[in-house]
Scaffold this active site. Structure first.
Site, mmCIF file in Angstrom:
data_model
loop_
_atom_site.group_PDB
_atom_site.id
_atom_site.type_symbol
_atom_site.label_atom_id
_atom_site.label_comp_id
_atom_site.label_asym_id
_atom_site.label_seq_id
_atom_site.Cartn_x
_atom_site.Cartn_y
_atom_site.Cartn_z
ATOM 1 N N TRP A 54 -57.401 -49.336 -53.804
ATOM 2 C CA TRP A 54 -57.973 -50.411 -52.890
ATOM 3 C C TRP A 54 -59.423 -50.361 -52.395
ATOM 4 C CZ3 TRP A 54 -59.934 -48.640 -48.635
ATOM 5 C CH2 TRP A 54 -59.760 -47.179 -48.113
ATOM 6 N N ASN A 55 -60.027 -49.493 -52.527
ATOM 7 C CA ASN A 55 -61.369 -49.548 -51.979
ATOM 8 C C ASN A 55 -62.126 -50.448 -52.531
ATOM 9 O OD1 ASN A 55 -61.385 -47.807 -53.853
ATOM 10 N ND2 ASN A 55 -62.796 -46.423 -52.749
ATOM 11 N N ARG B 50 -64.062 -52.077 -64.309
ATOM 12 C CA ARG B 50 -64.720 -50.793 -64.902
ATOM 13 C C ARG B 50 -63.709 -49.795 -65.658
ATOM 14 N NH1 ARG B 50 -67.396 -46.470 -60.649
ATOM 15 N NH2 ARG B 50 -65.038 -45.488 -60.603
ATOM 16 N N PRO C 42 -52.473 -52.651 -59.866
ATOM 17 C CA PRO C 42 -53.564 -52.500 -58.633
ATOM 18 C C PRO C 42 -52.967 -52.021 -57.520
ATOM 19 C CG PRO C 42 -52.715 -54.742 -58.918
ATOM 20 C CD PRO C 42 -52.070 -53.831 -60.128
ATOM 21 N N ALA C 43 -53.809 -51.486 -56.591
ATOM 22 C CA ALA C 43 -53.264 -50.984 -55.309
ATOM 23 C C ALA C 43 -52.627 -52.243 -54.538
ATOM 24 C CB ALA C 43 -54.390 -50.513 -54.533
ATOM 25 N N GLY D 265 -58.357 -42.498 -57.773
ATOM 26 C CA GLY D 265 -57.609 -42.398 -56.444
ATOM 27 C C GLY D 265 -57.851 -40.916 -56.016
ATOM 28 N N GLU E 240 -60.761 -40.288 -62.145
ATOM 29 C CA GLU E 240 -61.654 -40.211 -61.353
ATOM 30 C C GLU E 240 -60.866 -40.112 -59.903
ATOM 31 O OE1 GLU E 240 -63.981 -40.919 -58.472
ATOM 32 O OE2 GLU E 240 -63.648 -43.114 -59.091
ATOM 33 N N GLU F 101 -62.483 -35.183 -47.223
ATOM 34 C CA GLU F 101 -62.905 -36.560 -47.441
ATOM 35 C C GLU F 101 -62.643 -37.633 -46.380
ATOM 36 O OE1 GLU F 101 -63.534 -39.436 -51.177
ATOM 37 O OE2 GLU F 101 -61.587 -38.338 -51.236
ATOM 38 N N SER G 142 -73.920 -45.655 -58.272
ATOM 39 C CA SER G 142 -73.207 -46.204 -59.177
ATOM 40 C C SER G 142 -73.939 -47.262 -60.063
ATOM 41 C CB SER G 142 -71.984 -47.065 -58.590
ATOM 42 O OG SER G 142 -71.231 -46.280 -57.824
#
Length: 465
Positions: free
Chosen positions: A138-139, A147, A163-164, A216, A238, A368, A428
């Site tokens: 979701w971020n 991507r 998708p989230a 995620g 990732e 995190e 990025s």
């Protein structure tokens, strides 16, 4: 382009207010299977398209995304909570994957070689892996989708995308844009759902799915790898990060503070590449903390719909509680809240915070944070500092600010991370390989590496006697 729909729905909330902004179809097993059906049917024709034809569609998709910047940024603000500036920056970044892979699609590489014994010739080529299952967080609701979609389509794969649940609206809009740009039906198939385990498991157990690409948490990534192992499924992961931000004694402190504000507070710190731990040399620690604290207290915190807002809410009330618990634990262990920003009266917000007096073994440094909190550790011994930086299961990104480039590179070479920002607060780039070491993931996204993740290598041994 296909969005697999059902009569069941779920609500999407605005994290700035908690209000419902939309109802979205809630997919399950049937919708997951239908998505693979469509992708499998579309694969032969799509993979047979010329690289130029696929490239032109991706290029039109880039142009269409840029033209739809206002719409897409508005959706990101509404469902994710980002500030207007962050949302628009994400749209530009996300669209760039379509442009980059429109160019990579026509750069097919192969090899021709004389075998050492000279009796044969070796020809090496690359072919699309097949139907790819994509799972995004979701971020970055736009960028994480493009991507993965862009290199998959460039390689000739068809995809199913989950998708989230927090942020499906942006993905649905991108699906529409791809269809308008000429992506045939069945090539990209979306299944929004609140039951991610069921949908993704359905895909991973389907023999027609030949690839899974996930972004995620490391915990979920481990579980998916276990499932993928049963079918020896091609997997890209990732996963989480715990980025260190190192400032040396001769660093440009003003530049380091400016970089820290980007690396830490972009998107409210809700990024796997976000600076999670600050290691500042004792000679500049006081100046750095004072200037960082002043910048943090000056941040305009509020709903992304307000153009004055520089930092928006966290994604959920649960996320706020998680960050609060980490900070409370650090303070109980001796850390000090040195600087803290202001908050609006409602919404899922957490105040931007700078923590000092953080012990090198504090739990907040090993987890995190995924929020706008900057814990600062002071160092004077480089060997000890590097040991602390590398004392983590993660290895995605880190940042180094130093006066001499050679010194920065020497430190970067000793950091166990797949990406290191040197005198800049962002790493990025669609043209660069994104990914990490250790339990931060497997494989790379972006650059030529990204398209390779969706290809199989095949070689022909040709008799030459």
């Amino acid at each position: 382009m296909t969005a697999v729909l059902t009569e069941r729905t779920f609500a999407v909330h605005d994290p700035a207010t908690g209000e419902v902004v939309a109802e979205v179809p809630d997919g399950g097993v049937d919708e997951a299977r239908s998505a693979v059906d469509a992708a499998a049917r579309a694969f032969p024709a799509w993979s047979a398209q010329t690289p130029r034809a696929r490239a032109e569609i991706l290029r039109r998709s880039f142009d269409a995304m840029i033209a739809a910047t206002d719409e897409l940024a508005g959706l990101i603000v509404a469902e994710n909570g980002k500030s207007q500036a962050d949302a628009r920056a994400e749209v530009a970044y996300a669209a760039e994957f379509f442009r980059w892979y429109s160019e990579e699609a026509v750069r097919g590489e192969g090899e021709y070689a004389v075998a050492p014994a000279s009796g044969t010739r070796t020809i090496v080529t690359h072919r699309p892996v097949g139907v790819a299952a994509l799972v995004t967080p979701w971020n970055f609701p736009a960028a994480m989708a493009t991507r993965k979609i862009a290199p998959a389509l460039a390689a000739g794969c068809t995809v199913v995308l989950k998708p989230a649940a927090e942020t499906p609206l942006t993905a649905l809009a991108i699906a529409r844009i791809l269809g308008e740009a000429g992506v045939p039906d069945g090539v990209v198939n979306l299944v929004p759902t609140t039951d991610a385990p069921t949908v993704v498991t359905t895909w991973l157990e389907d023999d027609r799915v030949r690839k899974v690409s996930f972004t995620g948490s490391t915990g979920v990534g481990r579980a998916l790898l276990h499932q993928a192992a049963d079918r020896v499924l091609n997997a890209s992961m990732e996963l989480g990060g715990n980025a260190a931000f190192v400032v040396t004694a001769d660093a440009d402190v003003d530049a380091a503070v400016a970089g820290a504000m980007i690396a830490k507070f972009r998107g409210g710190g809700q990024a796997c590449t976000a600076a999670n731990r600050f290691y500042v040399h004792t000679d500049v620690a006081e100046e750095f903390v004072a200037k960082l604290g002043a910048a943090v207290e000056a941040l305009q915190v509020g709903p992304g719909a307000d153009e004055k807002s520089e930092i928006g809410p966290l994604i959920s009330a649960r996320a706020v509680e998680g960050v609060r618990a980490l900070v409370d634990e650090a303070v109980a262990a001796g850390a000090t809240v040195a600087y803290r920003g202001a908050l609006p009266e409602q919404g899922w917000f957490y105040p931007p915070t700078v923590l000092t007096d953080v012990a090198p073994d504090s739990p907040i440094l090993s987890q995190e944070i995924f929020g706008p909190v900057a814990p600062v550790v002071v160092w004077d011994d480089q060997e000890q500092m590097l040991a602390q930086v590398n004392d983590t299961e993660f290895g995605l990104a880190s940042y180094v600010y130093a006066g001499r480039l050679q010194d920065a590179l020497k430190i970067a070479e000793r950091i166990d991370a797949g990406m290191v920002g040197i005198n800049r607060g962002i790493v990025s780039d669609p043209a660069a390989p994104f990914g990490g070491f250790k339990q931060s993931g497997l494989g790379r996204e972006g650059a030529r590496d990204g398209i390779r993740e969706f290809q199989e290598t095949q070689y022909y041994s040709v008799e030459w006697s």
